[in-house]
Each structure stands twice: as structure tokens, then as C-alpha cells.
Design a protein around this motif. Structure first.
Motif: not given
Ligand code: ZN
Ligand code: ZN
Ligand code: FE
Length: 761
Positions: A452-472
Motif C-alpha cells: 500500500g502507501s509507503q513511508i520512504i526511508a533514505h540516506d542523508l547523502h543527496t548525491g546518491y541516486l537512491s536518495t534522489q529517487w526517494a526525494i522525487e
């Protein structure tokens, strides 16, 4: 009929794709019980009726000897009214709307199937896709759950009448085997040259075997993707593979024909042997035997070797008396994701392989080989992939969560219905092909688990593509500090709820103060941390290039301790050295780092003259491998209290190393002495922390703890001080475990509303 009973039994866990329903059917029949079994996705529902004693026997057998590959973690039994049932049935559940469950991992071919495949009289003689309820592809070919043939890439094949009979016959070991097939009706092999033209031959397997023996490189389509294979005893072929793959140094994995062949090249403990022959068949990191039977260019400069045993029917058929070892490396070019789609593989791998061994069963999800080691009698997973992933671990969470993970060794973790499902290892997201797979996997796992609807956990590093995906993404997000995620990954694996001292030794990760962390001491519990100690910051020059060029790291450390001569780094020009040091002086492109990984890089550059690296952690791995003698000495180090934090200083250590280098001490001696010092300083710091915080639990985390010398000696010394020690086993201690740590923190934060990431005492 006083002894007559009827019960409703619910069992949950990994119960799909492991032959659970046929097993229950046969066990119920054996005990002359009536009723039915049906699949409910994450659970199996059984209505069982008959004599009380027989039902008891049935349940004991089910719980004590469940089918291979299953994992029963919850059983609910409810008495029911009603009459006896005539016979026992399997109810086909696939048409019902059912709740989504756990995803079964791929399994290596079982002994019964090997026996059949090698039996001349069997209809599956030499058939390279032989499988049954206990073995074969699962996760890599599943489109959606429940695990039924029409939801896998086997849906393209219609079972012949003989296969169908097996499938429908309760006494057959292929009863309800979703991937059942034979030479008549199943997938087929084709051998192609690099121009994609089929090779005319009566038996592609025999031809492929001959080509390998002659020193050719073959791209072989396997369970979760393509391998590049060559004869493991052919130094020239291995050299060619390294050249074409642009992989000069990185250790290559070996597939040995069988356990006996593996024992000739490595030392194998009982536990290591068990894992090698087990149903998951990972690559096991083993100590090399000297003198070596295999050429040195398989794993140059290191004393361990990654070894696995054949796990698909095809692998078994490729070996021969004269072909006992195959190099089996992931089918990719340096840094890219493993190739698994035929078109893509043919395109990408034709610059490496001479021939292609392909088949027409589609791989839907790429799964690389897993990598494990045995430490202190226990399996420790280093790369979580084929046979293990998706790993389902229980987690205390009512929310659906997705964790984006880190950047290198990336993986995803999804929480749904109280389970954390960690995906397979994907590789370094900096490579576009890896990132594309990452995005596909987000979709696929969400759809498989029906989240269902998810909370997203991500790293602090905004240079990581995983973080960029999360932020979007538009849902609620929780940013999580990298090393706190490492600590949480361990605490959640053990369900450790009390406070612990976390010692996180890592490569890099962004800290809450903007510096690069990686030599950290925390006190706290999941979601609540105080940074109570660290290795002293050093100003490193050069951004990400420092990781590829450890000499720059060494030049930075030397600058920090006042050494201005370049003479310690032989292959670096005085000019380059000065350029780095001048940039530090003027603070150009510099960052503060407390990373132990970087300290190891610096020492590897000084001691081994390892100036450039071609694979992750090459310097530290070679430095550990250099230790060949028992050394007790230590370098001087300092632990000071600054800004209410304990700071471990490196100055004395590096000056000591320079002194030993000057006086001609050997690399083995210096490396051991350096490792000893890191151990001693770590343990002393932990003891000092305990004088302030009465905590006996210690959590060790971060990729540096893949260093066995370090892990072993730190644990040994901590135990002498009566600490209780925890380190990851089921979850990678490296960045592959970060996603699981992120969901553990996010689950806690979602429940309690606060994430505390403080500093100082
Ligand atoms: Zn089998
Ligand atoms: Zn068939
Ligand atoms: Fe890390």
C-alpha cells in the motif's frame, strides 16, 4: 469415535514454491487423515480431520521435517466441529483473490534431479532444465504471486501429457511442481557464436565443454543472469577474460566440479562444506591452499578464493575429468549490472565472450551469485542474492515502508505485513544500467508484495541516486544517517531492544555535521543515537577520486601529521604530491573524514605502494592478506576527549608506520601491527564509553568488518572485557545491509514519532 477430531491449521512463512501443499497432502494421506489444504499466499490453510493420535503425528512431522526450502514461522490451530471427511484434497487457490505472501528464492538443483539427469534410462537424461518441487528457478522467473506456473516465465511452455501426469499425481515428486518440464515440452539450449549464428552440433553441452577446454570464453545463461566462463586452470584464458572484461585485479569466482575438487584448492571446514553443498549454493570465501593448483591470476595478491559448486543442471553437465574448475564471473562489463535479457546480453557481452550458451526460458529478475563466508562457525552473508533474496525478516511495523538503501552495493528493502523483504544486491548505482534495474525492481517488488502507501526511508547523502529517487516520491520520507542505519541493521537482525554501544567502521557515509563519517562510536537504540566517539577527522583532498587513488588519501594524512616529503609514495611524482598538499593548504576541494576505510587506504598506499585501485576496497583487502605472521606489537595511539567526545588519534600510528618503513620492516609485520593497533584502540575506546554509560552490548557494523583479522581480534578482546557482541550474519555488514537498517529506523520513527541523532556525552 471419541478420538475423532477436526482442526483448522494455519501455517505461515515461506510456504510457496517449496512443495508445501503436496507435502501436506502426502503426509495427511500417510496418517489416513481427511480434509484439504489450500494456499493463502503467505500462509497455507489446512482442514484436517481424523484420529487424535494421527493428527498429532501429522503435525509433529510437518513442524519437525518441513520440505526443503520452507520456513514455518507461525502456526495457528483451531478446533472445529463437523464430521469426518472422505479423502484429502488440494484446493486450487490461484483463482481466489489472496493476500500476498513471501517470495520464494531460487534453489539449486537437488540430488534426486541430478541422479535422474545422469541416468541413461531416464526420460530426462542430460536434460539441462530438470527440476522438481524441491529445486529450480523461483524468484528470477516469477512475474507475480501466488507462485503458480501461469505467473512465471514458464507460462510459455505447455506441459506434455507425461509431465502433466507427474504434476497431477500425488505420489510423484513433481506433484504440483510449477516449473515441471522435460525435453519434450520444456526450454531448450542453443550454442551461438558471437555473431549470433547457431553452431551446428548434435549436443550443445558437449561442444561447449570442448570449447571451454580449448581455452575459449563462453557467456552462459544461468538461473539469474549470464556468466562469463572459462577453464579455471587455463592461465591464458583467464588473462584474456581479465583483459576483455577490463578487470585487471578483482578476484574471480571459481566453480569447482564438486566438493572433492574444491577441497584440493582450498581449506574447507565442516560448516563451509555444508554451505557449499547446500541448496542455496552461494560463492563461499575460503582460504587458498598453497602451492596452488590454479593460476595466481584468479585472485592475485590475496589469500582467499571465492568458490561455489554447480547449481543448475547445465553446470553439472559442463564438468569433465579434464575440466574440474571453471571461472564463473558475472556477465557484465566493469561496473554494469549483470546481463540477463538475451538481446542485451548478446550485445553487451560479445566483446568478451567467444560463444554464447543461451536458452529460451526468460529471466524476469536478475539475481547475481551470493557471497558468504564462515566466521566463528556461522555463515555471514556478504552479498545477498541468488538463493537468499528476497530475504524475509520479521520486523515490528504496522506501516508499509520502502528503504532506498545506499549507493554502492545497493539493495532495496520493503516492509509489508510485518516482514522486511530485502532485495538482491544490485551493484553500484552510479552505473546507469544498475540504476535502471533498481527502478524496475522498485516496481516489481511492490507489485509482487501488493504493498500500500509507503513511508520512504533514505540516506542523508543527496548525491546518491537512491536518495534522489526517494526525494522525487510524493509520500512521507525519513532521511537516515548512514552509520546509524548500519547499527540498526544489526540490532534489528537480533531484535536487540536494549541500548548498545555501536562501533561502525565503514568506507564512507555522510554525517549529520556534513563530514564524511566511517569510524564512529554511538550509544543508543534503534532510532535514538548519541555519537560518543570517533576517529579523528583528517582533511582529505580530491572528492570521490581519493577512493580510486589511495595515494591522494595518503598524501592528505601525511599533510595532517606534518610530513611534506613525497618519498614514502614511490610511484607518485613530487609534483603531484605537492599539488595535493597545496590544495589542502588552501582548502580546495577538501572534506573532513573520520572513515576507517580511508585510513586503511592510506596505510595500504604507504605499505604496499597500492596507489590506484581497480575494485572496491582493494587496498584494505590486500593489506589484510599481507598478514602472514603472529605479531603482537602496537603503534602508539591517543584517545582524547574533545567537545565531550572521545577522539582516537592516528598521528602516532602513521608516524610509527613511517618509522618502520624507514628501518626496512616487512609488509606482513607492519600490516599486522597496524591491525593490532586499530583493535586495541577500538577496545580501549569501548571500555572508556562503558565507564560513562553502563552498557555491555556492543554492535559491530560497517563494511570494514568484512576484514576477518579485525573482526576476530576485536571480538576476542571485547569478550575479555565481558562485552556481549553482535554483528550481522543474515544481513550484509557492508552497504548491502543499509536498506534493512533504514527500514528498522523508519518503522520505529513511524511508531514513536521521533528520530534522535544527537552528539556528545
Ligand atoms: Zn529437484
Ligand atoms: Zn514434458
Ligand atoms: Fe556503509
Amino acid at each position: 469415535m471419541n478420538d475423532f477430531k477436526r482442526y483448522l491449521v494455519h501455517i505461515s512463512g515461506i510456504v510457496q514454491g517449496v512443495g508445501m501443499r503436496p507435502y501436506i497432502y502426502n503426509t495427511a494421506k500417510k496418517h489416513k487423515l481427511g480434509g484439504f489444504v489450500s494456499n493463502q499466499g503467505s500462509s497455507v490453510s489446512i482442514e484436517i480431520s481424523g484420529n487424535k493420535v494421527d493428527i498429532h503425528k501429522f503435525l509433529v512431522e510437518l513442524l519437525e521435517k518441513p520440505p526443503i526450502g520452507s520456513m514455518i514461522d507461525k502456526v495457528k490451530i483451531k478446533p472445529m466441529d463437523g464430521d469426518t471427511s472422505d479423502g484429502f484434497f488440494i484446493i486450487d487457490s490461484s483463482r481466489e483473490k489472496i493476500q500476498q505472501g513471501l517470495i520464494p528464492p531460487d534453489m539449486a538443483i537437488c540430488d534426486d534431479c541430478i541422479r535422474e539427469m545422469l541416468d541413461r534410462r531416464n526420460r530426462r537424461y542430460l536434460y539441462p532444465f530438470t527440476n522438481c518441487t524441491a529445486c529450480g528457478p523461483r524468484y528470477s522467473i516469477i512475474r507475480t504471486l501466488p507462485y503458480d506456473r501461469e505467473n512465471t516465465s514458464m507460462s510459455d511452455y505447455k506441459m506434455c501429457t507425461t509431465c502433466k501426469d507427474e504434476y497431477e499425481s500425488p505420489d510423484d515428486r513433481r506433484f504440483h511442481a510449477q516449473t515441471n518440464c522435460c525435453p519434450e515440452c520444456g526450454p531448450k539450449l542453443t550454442l551461438l557464436d558471437k555473431n549470433e549464428s547457431p553452431i551446428a552440433c548434435s549436443n550443445p553441452v558437449l561442444t561447449a565443454r570442448q570449447l571451454l577446454y580449448e581455452g575459449k570464453l563462453l557467456a552462459i545463461k544461468g538461473l539469474g543472469g549470464y556468466h562469463i566462463a572459462c577453464n579455471g586452470q587455463d592461465e591464458k584464458a583467464i588473462g584474456l577474460l581479465r583483459n576483455r572484461k577490463r578487470r585487471p585485479d578483482k578476484p574471480l569466482a571459481i566453480m569447482a566440479a564438486n566438493l572433492e575438487a574444491a577441497k584440493l584448492i582450498c581449506y574447507i571446514s565442516e560448516k563451509e562444506g555444508e554451505i557449499l553443498v547446500g541448496r542455496q549454493k552461494p560463492i563461499v570465501l575460503l582460504d587458498k591452499k598453497y602451492p596452488q593448483l590454479l593460476p595466481e591470476n584468479i585472485a592475485p595478491g590475496i589469500n582467499r578464493l571465492g568458490v561455489m559448486l554447480p547449481y543448475t543442471p547445465l553446470h553439472h553437465l559442463l564438468f569433465h575429468e579434464q575440466l574440474r574448475y571453471l571461472v564463473m564471473t558475472s556477465g557484465n562489463t566493469s561496473g554494469m549490472s549483470i546481463s540477463y535479457r538475451d538481446e542485451d546480453a548478446l550485445e553487451r557481452l560479445k566483446c568478451i565472450a567467444d560463444y554464447f550458451m543461451v536458452h529460451d526460458r526468460e529471466i524476469l529478475t536478475p539475481v547475481d551469485d551470493s557471497l558468504v563466508r564462515v566466521f566463528d562457525g556461522n555463515e555471514m552473508i556478504s552479498r545477498n542474492s541468488r538463493g537468499y533474496s528476497p530475504t524475509a525478516l520479521k520486523i515490528d511495523s504496522e506501516s508499509d515502508i520502502i528503504a532506498a538503501g545506499a549507493e554502492q552495493k545497493s539493495s532495496l528493502c520493503l516492509v509489508h505485513k510485518g516482514y522486511a523483504h530485502t532485495s538482491q544486491y544490485l551493484g553500484n548505482l552510479e552505473d546507469m544500467s544498475v540504476y535502471e534495474e533498481y527502478l524496475k525492481l522498485v516496481k516489481r517488488m511492490n507489485s509482487m508484495l501488493d504493498t500500500g502507501s509507503q513511508i520512504i526511508a533514505h540516506d542523508l547523502h543527496t548525491g546518491y541516486l537512491s536518495t534522489q529517487w526517494a526525494i522525487e516520491q510524493s509520500t512521507e520520507k525519513i532521511p537516515i544517517q548512514h552509520h546509524q542505519a548500519h547499527m540498526a541493521a544489526c540490532m534489528a537482525e537480533y531484535n536487540l531492544r536494549q541500548d548498545a554501544i555501536g562501533i561502525i567502521y565503514d568506507g564512507t557515509g555522510l554525517g549529520t555535521d556534513g563530514a564524511i563519517w566511517g569510524g564512529e562510536f554511538f550509544v543508543g537504540t534503534i532510532g535514538k543515537y548519541t555519537r560518543v566517539g570517533q576517529w579523528e577527522y583528517v582533511k582529505l583532498q580530491g572528492g570521490d577520486s581519493t577512493i580510486r587513488e589511495p595515494w591522494k588519501t595518503a598524501a592528505s594524512y601525511l599533510y595532517a601529521i606534518g610530513v611534506r616529503e613525497s618519498g614514502y609514495l614511490y610511484n607518485v611524482s613530487n609534483q603531484d604530491f605537492k599539488a595535493v598538499q597545496n590544495s589542502i593548504k588552501h582548502n580546495l576541494n577538501c572534506f573532513e573524514s573520520s572513515s576507517i576505510g580511508r585510513l586503511f587506504d592510506c596505510v595500504a598506499a604507504l605499505v604496499l605502494q597500492r596507489m590506484h585501485i581497480t575494485y572496491d576496497a582493494q587496498g584494505p583487502i590486500e593489506l589484510e592478506s599481507a598478514i602472514k605472521q603472529d605479531v603482537r606489537e602496537l603503534y602508539p595511539y591517543a584517545i582524547d576527549e574533545k567537545e565531550e567526545k572521545l577522539i582516537i588519534g592516528y598521528e602516532g600510528i602513521i608516524l610509527g608506520i613511517l618509522q618502520d618503513l624507514k628501518s626496512g620492516k616487512g609488509t606482513s609485520y607492519i600490516s599486522a601491527k597496524f591491525h593490532n593497533t586499530v583493535c586495541e584502540a577500538t577496545v580501549e575506546c569501548a571500555c572508556k564509553i562503558r565507564t560513562r554509560f553502563p552498557i555491555d552490548n556492543i554492535v559491530l557494523g560497517g563494511g570494514v568488518f568484512e576484514n576477518v583479522y579485525l573482526l576476530k581480534n576485536i571480538i576476542k578482546a571485547l569478550k575479555q572485557h565481558s562485552f556481549h557482541i553482535y554483528y550481522n550474519r543474515k544481513v550484509p555488514v557492508n552497504d548491502g545491509g543499509v536498506a534493512f537498517g533504514q527500514v528498522a529506523i523508519a518503522a520505529k520513527v513511524a511508531k514513536e514519532g521521533t528520530y534522535v541523532s544527537g552528539c556528545s556525552f
